[in-house]
Design an enzyme around this catalytic site. Sequence first.
Site, short mmCIF file in Angstrom:
data_model
loop_
_atom_site.label_atom_id
_atom_site.label_comp_id
_atom_site.label_asym_id
_atom_site.label_seq_id
_atom_site.Cartn_x
_atom_site.Cartn_y
_atom_site.Cartn_z
N ARG A 120 0.79 -1.23 0.17
CA ARG A 120 -0.10 -0.09 0.09
C ARG A 120 0.83 1.31 -0.01
NH1 ARG A 120 -2.87 -3.01 3.76
NH2 ARG A 120 -4.50 -3.88 2.82
N LYS A 142 2.56 11.85 -10.31
CA LYS A 142 1.75 11.15 -11.18
C LYS A 142 2.44 9.70 -11.45
CE LYS A 142 -1.54 14.06 -13.28
NZ LYS A 142 -1.96 14.70 -14.51
N GLU A 184 8.00 19.39 -23.82
CA GLU A 184 7.50 19.57 -22.25
C GLU A 184 8.07 21.13 -21.75
OE1 GLU A 184 4.95 18.20 -21.37
OE2 GLU A 184 5.12 15.75 -21.56
N LYS A 226 6.54 23.60 -12.58
CA LYS A 226 5.67 22.50 -12.20
C LYS A 226 5.55 22.33 -10.69
CE LYS A 226 4.76 17.81 -12.99
NZ LYS A 226 4.54 16.64 -13.87
N GLU A 236 -5.01 17.42 -9.16
CA GLU A 236 -5.66 17.98 -10.35
C GLU A 236 -7.11 18.17 -10.43
OE1 GLU A 236 -3.56 16.27 -14.04
OE2 GLU A 236 -5.58 16.59 -15.04
N ARG A 240 -3.99 22.13 -12.29
CA ARG A 240 -2.96 21.25 -12.67
C ARG A 240 -3.02 20.64 -14.09
NH1 ARG A 240 0.36 16.32 -9.57
NH2 ARG A 240 1.42 15.83 -11.54
N ASN A 244 -1.62 19.66 -19.04
CA ASN A 244 -2.06 18.75 -20.21
C ASN A 244 -2.06 19.45 -21.34
OD1 ASN A 244 -1.69 16.25 -18.70
ND2 ASN A 244 -3.75 16.48 -17.77
N HIS A 247 -2.01 17.47 -24.64
CA HIS A 247 -1.92 15.98 -24.22
C HIS A 247 -2.99 15.11 -24.66
CE1 HIS A 247 1.61 17.35 -22.05
NE2 HIS A 247 1.63 16.03 -21.62
N HIS A 251 -1.88 12.35 -26.64
CA HIS A 251 -2.36 10.87 -26.06
C HIS A 251 -2.88 10.09 -27.34
CE1 HIS A 251 -1.79 11.82 -21.55
NE2 HIS A 251 -0.51 11.85 -22.18
N HIS A 264 6.62 10.55 -26.44
CA HIS A 264 5.77 11.07 -25.80
C HIS A 264 5.76 12.57 -26.10
CE1 HIS A 264 2.99 12.43 -22.86
NE2 HIS A 264 3.84 13.38 -21.99
#
Length: 363
Positions: A120, A142, A184, A226, A236, A240, A244, A247, A251, A264
């Site tokens: 966990r 993330k 980025e 960031k 987010e 935040r 993206n 993105h 994606h 990416h």
Amino acid sequence: MRTLNVELGSRSYPIHIGRDLLQQQALWLPCLRGRQVMIVSSETVAPLYLDSVAGSLREADREVATVVLPDGESHKTLASVEQILDALMAHRFGRDCTVVALGGGVIGDVAGFAAACYQRGVALIQVPTTLLAQVDSSVGGKTGVNHPRGKNMIGAFHQPLGVIADIGVLDTLGERELRAGLAEVIKYGLIADAEFLSWLEANMPRLLARDEQALMHAIEVSCLTKAAIVAEDEREAGRRALLNLGHTFGHAIETGTGYGTWLHGEAVAAGMLMAADMSCRMGNISTQDVARIKALLEAAGLPVAAPAGMDADAFLELMASDKKVLAGQLRLVLLDAIGNARVRADFDPAMLRATLEGFRRAA
Ligand code: NAD
Ligand code: GLY
């Protein structure tokens, strides 16, 4: 060396940026928990840097085990996570162990997710070795893997205890991977810092030539932006999402072309220009702004068109399962100006289709 901080109360952590940091025990020791350390790396990065990291940890009297994963986006899978969990179990690592992610964004995301899941949640240190990972993926917590139907659809937030970004490791990075990281970096200028965007326009040749001072500056400004956004909105709920930019389009490109075909950063670059085009169609930025963004992406050697053969329908199908879809409504990060972005759902779908048609290339 420069040290920045991600301010998250009792979970705050440092980002160390500089040269020759991998061997500096003084940076590692405060981030380690317990004696057991699992270093996760890739077949490309391990031969270059694993011995150096393992050596300094062993010198600090740590029990070190390693997992070396196959390279690339196509291995950002649950199977890779399972491989790490198997190794942690096989070595009987306890809850006080530390996972070290030594590699690019793929290793960081996969190892980070394994650290989030094992018992966990165990301690994590990010040691990013690509420009993209140093300016983006190692910071902010993330973690996760891809699903065949969608990028990053399985994951968890799990902040590291520290980020050690040794810019010396960028010496061995391929040209294409360096350029992908610059996408980025450009993103931060577009969403939050018009002055930085101008600096990037003036200094792109130095960045491509790997001028150390220019790289340090670009990494530092990117991480500062960031870190500030993550400190304000860790999970987010709002701001935040601006990280993206491009993105949702990007994606779709990564999934549509098969993971690993486009890097990416390359997909994000084309996606940011698509977002700029949409923003222009909505009357928020000028055609000159769009041309300026395109010129900067081209100067960085990044793609500015859709993959050959990927049409608007293919994009729309894939974009419909984006994580930013809320109550069935697609939301896009769009520009209000260079240096200022906003998440918007109030666009005409015909405009989105027109943008996608405009970027279409013949198969
Ligand atoms: P990557 O991890 O696949 O690395 C690119 C290539 O560079 C790989 O072949 C790798 O082996 C090689 N490499 C890495 N370091 C090297 C070095 N120092 N010398 C020589 N070769 C080296 O790709 P990436 O661009 O680093 O990361 C992309 C991934 O990051 C994507 O999966 C993306 O979704 C993810 N990402 C995550 C976040 C986040 O917040 N978690 C943010 C942005 C991107
Ligand atoms: N790269 C997106 C984020 O970290 O939120």
